[in-house]
Design an enzyme around this catalytic site. Structure first.
Site, PDB file in Angstrom:
ATOM      1  N   ASP A   1      27.030  32.692   5.896  1.00  0.00           N
ATOM      2  CA  ASP A   1      27.247  32.890   4.470  1.00  0.00           C
ATOM      3  C   ASP A   1      27.208  31.479   3.871  1.00  0.00           C
ATOM      4  O   ASP A   1      27.435  30.497   4.580  1.00  0.00           O
ATOM      5  CB  ASP A   1      28.601  33.565   4.226  1.00  0.00           C
ATOM      6  CG  ASP A   1      28.922  33.723   2.755  1.00  0.00           C
ATOM      7  OD1 ASP A   1      28.032  34.131   1.978  1.00  0.00           O
ATOM      8  OD2 ASP A   1      30.068  33.432   2.373  1.00  0.00           O
TER       9      ASP A   1
ATOM     10  N   ASP B   1      28.485  30.147   0.250  1.00  0.00           N
ATOM     11  CA  ASP B   1      29.653  29.687  -0.496  1.00  0.00           C
ATOM     12  C   ASP B   1      30.942  30.057   0.237  1.00  0.00           C
ATOM     13  O   ASP B   1      31.191  31.220   0.529  1.00  0.00           O
ATOM     14  CB  ASP B   1      29.648  30.292  -1.907  1.00  0.00           C
ATOM     15  CG  ASP B   1      28.369  29.937  -2.675  1.00  0.00           C
ATOM     16  OD1 ASP B   1      27.842  28.831  -2.471  1.00  0.00           O
ATOM     17  OD2 ASP B   1      27.899  30.777  -3.464  1.00  0.00           O
TER      18      ASP B   1
END
Length: 172
Positions: free
Chosen positions: A13, A15
């Site tokens: 992922d 952020d």
């Protein structure tokens, strides 16, 4: 029919895992790497794994920035990673949101986490060994997407990402 040899992958992922989550980030000037993030990607590369980014980017659907801004930031990240001898094999993002104010992005997308579409799309395009692959995320929806795609999901909350990845690859 020829079979391609497969390799495991780490799906990151973006952020909250590779960079500090400052909410709707799209400018390199506001981008701050998580400690050990670049080194973690390099470790994944050196370990023979694919390195992928899978990120929801609903800021596009909300009209906060454009898809071109996401691509520009990803190019900047690639340059930053290259400076330390690391690379991402593919960047995937989903700009859609079911309640988007911008109509062309207002939809339930099979690519928006917790749906597994970004992961499964990458596993179709690359010879990924799903049984040896992992996703590293910072939200329950990341782990749901990993589970739906048939790979192991790990929750990263804080600390040094290189240390976290080293332990994850060692236990896999």
């Amino acid at each position: 029919m020829t079979t391609r040899s497969t390799r495991p992958a780490v799906f990151f992922d973006r952020d909250g895992v590779l960079n500090h989550d400052t909410s709707y980030l799209f400018e390199s000037a506001k981008f701050k790497w998580i400690d050990g993030a670049r080194e973690a990607v390099r470790l994944v590369n050196q370990s023979g794994y694919f390195a992928f980014i899978v990120t929801n980017q609903s800021g596009v659907a909300r009209g906060l920035y454009e898809e071109s801004d996401v691509l520009t930031l990803h190019c900047w990240m690639a340059d930053e990673l290259a400076a330390v001898g690391a690379h991402i094999d593919a960047f995937e993002y989903c700009p859609d949101h079911p309640e988007a104010p911008i109509e062309r992005y207002r939809r339930d997308s099979h690519r928006r986490k917790p749906a597994p579409g970004m992961i499964t799309d990458l596993m179709t395009r690359f010879p990924v060994a799903a049984d040896r692959s992992i996703l590293i995320g910072d939200q329950p929806r990341d782990l749901e997407a990993a589970r739906a795609a048939g790979i192991r999901g790990l929750l990263f909350r804080e600390g040094n990402l290189e240390t976290f990845v080293r332990q994850a690859l060692g236990s896999h």
